[in-house]
Design a protein around this motif. Structure first.
Motif, PDB file in Angstrom:
ATOM      1  N   LEU A   1      38.294  38.937  41.782  1.00 41.40           N
ATOM      2  CA  LEU A   1      38.649  37.729  40.867  1.00 41.40           C
ATOM      3  C   LEU A   1      38.246  38.348  39.430  1.00 41.40           C
ATOM      4  O   LEU A   1      36.949  38.733  39.216  1.00 41.40           O
ATOM      5  N   ARG A   2      39.152  38.369  38.472  1.00 38.68           N
ATOM      6  CA  ARG A   2      38.582  38.817  37.249  1.00 38.68           C
ATOM      7  C   ARG A   2      38.693  37.564  36.368  1.00 38.68           C
ATOM      8  O   ARG A   2      39.655  36.967  36.105  1.00 38.68           O
ATOM      9  N   LEU A   3      37.491  37.185  35.898  1.00 39.54           N
ATOM     10  CA  LEU A   3      37.375  35.742  35.162  1.00 39.54           C
ATOM     11  C   LEU A   3      37.821  36.308  33.717  1.00 39.54           C
ATOM     12  O   LEU A   3      36.841  37.173  33.039  1.00 39.54           O
ATOM     13  N   PRO A   4      38.491  35.609  32.860  1.00 39.57           N
ATOM     14  CA  PRO A   4      38.734  35.737  31.532  1.00 39.57           C
ATOM     15  C   PRO A   4      37.602  35.193  30.651  1.00 39.57           C
ATOM     16  O   PRO A   4      36.636  34.796  31.232  1.00 39.57           O
ATOM     17  N   ALA A   5      37.712  35.790  29.153  1.00 46.96           N
ATOM     18  CA  ALA A   5      36.412  35.328  28.354  1.00 46.96           C
ATOM     19  C   ALA A   5      36.892  33.711  27.960  1.00 46.96           C
ATOM     20  O   ALA A   5      38.153  33.082  28.269  1.00 46.96           O
ATOM     21  N   GLY A   6      35.934  32.998  27.665  1.00 44.57           N
ATOM     22  CA  GLY A   6      35.943  31.733  27.388  1.00 44.57           C
ATOM     23  C   GLY A   6      35.763  30.536  28.720  1.00 44.57           C
ATOM     24  O   GLY A   6      36.214  30.854  29.711  1.00 44.57           O
ATOM     25  N   LEU A   7      35.245  29.339  28.415  1.00 47.19           N
ATOM     26  CA  LEU A   7      34.606  28.555  29.390  1.00 47.19           C
ATOM     27  C   LEU A   7      35.802  27.978  30.266  1.00 47.19           C
ATOM     28  O   LEU A   7      36.027  28.031  31.405  1.00 47.19           O
ATOM     29  N   PHE A   8      36.913  27.322  29.197  1.00 47.03           N
ATOM     30  CA  PHE A   8      38.004  26.611  29.879  1.00 47.03           C
ATOM     31  C   PHE A   8      38.828  27.679  30.888  1.00 47.03           C
ATOM     32  O   PHE A   8      39.634  27.572  31.634  1.00 47.03           O
ATOM     33  N   ASN A   9      39.216  28.931  30.087  1.00 46.23           N
ATOM     34  CA  ASN A   9      39.686  30.100  30.925  1.00 46.23           C
ATOM     35  C   ASN A   9      39.202  30.276  32.034  1.00 46.23           C
ATOM     36  O   ASN A   9      39.958  30.552  33.195  1.00 46.23           O
ATOM     37  N   ARG A  10      37.767  30.472  31.942  1.00 46.28           N
ATOM     38  CA  ARG A  10      37.153  30.777  33.323  1.00 46.28           C
ATOM     39  C   ARG A  10      37.308  29.740  34.386  1.00 46.28           C
ATOM     40  O   ARG A  10      37.359  29.761  35.597  1.00 46.28           O
ATOM     41  N   LEU A  11      37.229  28.271  33.947  1.00 48.08           N
ATOM     42  CA  LEU A  11      37.209  27.230  34.855  1.00 48.08           C
ATOM     43  C   LEU A  11      38.730  27.281  35.470  1.00 48.08           C
ATOM     44  O   LEU A  11      38.823  26.839  36.708  1.00 48.08           O
ATOM     45  N   GLY A  12      39.785  27.508  34.609  1.00 49.40           N
ATOM     46  CA  GLY A  12      41.011  27.334  35.194  1.00 49.40           C
ATOM     47  C   GLY A  12      41.453  28.618  36.044  1.00 49.40           C
ATOM     48  O   GLY A  12      41.947  28.412  37.190  1.00 49.40           O
ATOM     49  N   THR A  13      40.811  29.743  35.661  1.00 41.32           N
ATOM     50  CA  THR A  13      40.873  30.874  36.855  1.00 41.32           C
ATOM     51  C   THR A  13      40.374  30.560  38.192  1.00 41.32           C
ATOM     52  O   THR A  13      40.884  30.892  39.175  1.00 41.32           O
ATOM     53  N   ALA A  14      39.166  30.154  38.167  1.00 42.01           N
ATOM     54  CA  ALA A  14      38.464  29.660  39.186  1.00 42.01           C
ATOM     55  C   ALA A  14      38.900  28.835  39.992  1.00 42.01           C
ATOM     56  O   ALA A  14      38.991  29.005  41.269  1.00 42.01           O
ATOM     57  N   LEU A  15      39.505  27.569  39.323  1.00 41.78           N
ATOM     58  CA  LEU A  15      40.341  26.406  40.185  1.00 41.78           C
ATOM     59  C   LEU A  15      41.499  27.062  40.834  1.00 41.78           C
ATOM     60  O   LEU A  15      42.013  26.558  41.984  1.00 41.78           O
ATOM     61  N   GLY A  16      42.295  27.994  40.133  1.00 40.85           N
ATOM     62  CA  GLY A  16      43.482  28.418  40.693  1.00 40.85           C
ATOM     63  C   GLY A  16      43.329  29.800  41.665  1.00 40.85           C
ATOM     64  O   GLY A  16      44.492  30.563  41.715  1.00 40.85           O
ATOM     65  N   ASP A  17      42.222  30.168  41.896  1.00 45.05           N
ATOM     66  CA  ASP A  17      42.008  31.263  42.563  1.00 45.05           C
ATOM     67  C   ASP A  17      42.650  31.292  44.200  1.00 45.05           C
ATOM     68  O   ASP A  17      42.051  30.549  44.960  1.00 45.05           O
ATOM     69  N   ALA A  18      43.652  31.966  44.260  1.00 48.60           N
ATOM     70  CA  ALA A  18      44.456  32.130  45.526  1.00 48.60           C
ATOM     71  C   ALA A  18      43.668  32.166  46.920  1.00 48.60           C
ATOM     72  O   ALA A  18      43.839  31.646  47.801  1.00 48.60           O
TER      73      ALA A  18
END
Length: 414
Positions: free
Chosen positions: A84-101
């Motif tokens: 899992l690669r988390l992007p920069a930015g709090l909201f981007n990280r939150l969205g990526t984490a919640l959508g981690d398949a």
């Protein structure tokens, strides 16, 4: 039938029994994790549960990794999902984490594997446990019955012992069969998704093609350098020697015509050699033979601007990526010198987490932009197209008045 195909081997039976013994612990851990996820889901309506859910979903990858390692005991080796690669930015990280398949698939595995775990544990208990109990029936039968009844009870004890022996002989095959749903769920939910597997296969195939193309170009460069270029150089030197000989042979109309023809041939040979040299350098810069950092140091030293180089490459990229990074740097420094009005530039190179990040900045006037695709393959658009070949990205920040910062992100391996 081959030996071991039905009952299996003692090694397999031992591994599967060890896996079954871990099932209560892993199933309980998964159940507790499910309760925590449920709390996050219920609290997400008010927004308070979203941070908890954003931690739980990627965290389930750890639970899935533990179950994958244990699944090897059950005879189901499963490849892990992509990191899992988390992007920069709090909201981007939150969205990526919640959508981690991969995280959600691990959570679903903890839920749907409960019936399969119960089935496997019950089969192992019934076959191994009950079989061992019945096999030892004569021992505890003799200890439990009063002496007067022992002669009459022996036929039943021996019958029970025979049944226990049959259960123990059938236990390896029975447990293996009962673990079928566990293996199926592990392969289906704990490994990469089919689409991700297909993408990974295509990426690996593309990487091989890129590396093969780079190797082929390298061979062409060597053949041209060591063969054609060397012969052209020898031809130019020979023509030069003939010209000197004709210069001492006096003058006549025919000698003058020969000198003119020789001068033209000599000039053509030198131009062809120069063009071939440029072509060879365009295929593979000789400076890259010693690594990307050395090549960029040479490039910075030849720039008409003051260029500060800051490189940290603990791991050397693949040849194709090195070539792309070198030409990106060369093109960007050329753009800075021609168009920006800058006095100095800075090149920063980092290799971290399997990625190569190149950052070129200047103190110029700014206002640079990536033009729409024109099919020419030049400028920043051409660089963006070049890095996309290996799944790279090019970012530009150039407000009016400067400074201009271009960031190129590449994989270490194409």
């Amino acid at each position: 039938m081959r030996k071991g195909t039905w009952m299996g081997t003692p090694e397999r039976a031992g591994r599967e029994l060890a896996y079954v013994l871990t099932l209560p612990l892993t199933a309980a851990a998964g159940l507790v994790y499910l309760l925590v996820v449920a709390m996050g889901v219920m609290g997400s309506a008010s927004g308070l549960g979203l941070p908890l859910l954003a931690l739980c979903v990627p965290g389930a990858r750890g639970l899935g990794a533990a179950n994958r390692r244990l699944a090897r005991l059950a005879g189901a080796p499963v490849a892990g999902p992509a990191p899992l690669r988390l992007p920069a930015g709090l909201f981007n990280r939150l969205g990526t984490a919640l959508g981690d398949a991969a995280g959600w698939r691990a959570i679903i595995h903890s839920l749907v594997r409960l019936p399969a775990a119960v089935l496997a544990f019950a089969a192992a208990g019934g076959l191994w446990g009950l079989g061992a109990l019945l096999l030892t029936c004569p021992l505890w039968w003799q200890a439990a019955l009063v002496p007067a009844l022992r002669p009459a009870g022996w036929p039943g004890a021996l019958t029970a012992s025979a049944i226990g022996l049959v259960l123990l002989l059938a236990a390896p095959a029975g447990v293996h069969l009962a673990l079928g749903p566990e293996r199926m769920l592990a392969r289906t939910l704990l490994g990469p998704a089919p689409a991700a597997t297909r993408i990974r296969t295509l990426e690996e195939t593309r990487a091989l093609a890129v590396d093969d193309a780079a190797a082929a170009l390298r061979r062409v460069e060597r053949d041209l350098h060591d063969g054609t270029a060397a012969r052209l150089l020898t031809l130019a030197m020979s023509l030069d020697m003939v010209r000197e000989e004709l210069a001492e042979a006096g003058r006549s109309p025919r000698l003058d015509r020969a000198r003119a023809l020789l001068e033209g041939a000599h000039h053509t040979a030198k131009e062809s050699l120069a063009e071939l040299t440029d072509l060879i350098r365009g295929i593979h810069p000789p400076a890259l033979d010693n690594g990307l950092e050395v090549a960029l140091t040479t490039l910075a030293a030849r720039s008409p601007l003051t260029v500060a180089l800051d490189a940290d490459l603990p791991q050397r990229p693949s040849p194709a990526v090195e070539t792309i990074a070198f030409y990106c740097t060369a093109e960007l420094l050329a753009n800075v010198a021609k168009h920006s009005g800058a006095r100095r530039a800075e090149v920063q190179l980092r290799a971290r987490d399997g990625r190569l990040r190149l950052r070129v900045s200047d103190d110029g006037d700014g206002g640079a932009a990536i033009s729409p695709a024109t099919g020419t393959g030049t400028g920043l658009r051409g660089l963006a197209d070049r890095v996309r070949v290996v799944d790279g990205t090019l970012g530009l920040h150039s407000p009016p008045g400067g400074p201009t910062v271009v960031t190129v992100d590449l994989p270490l391996r194409a």
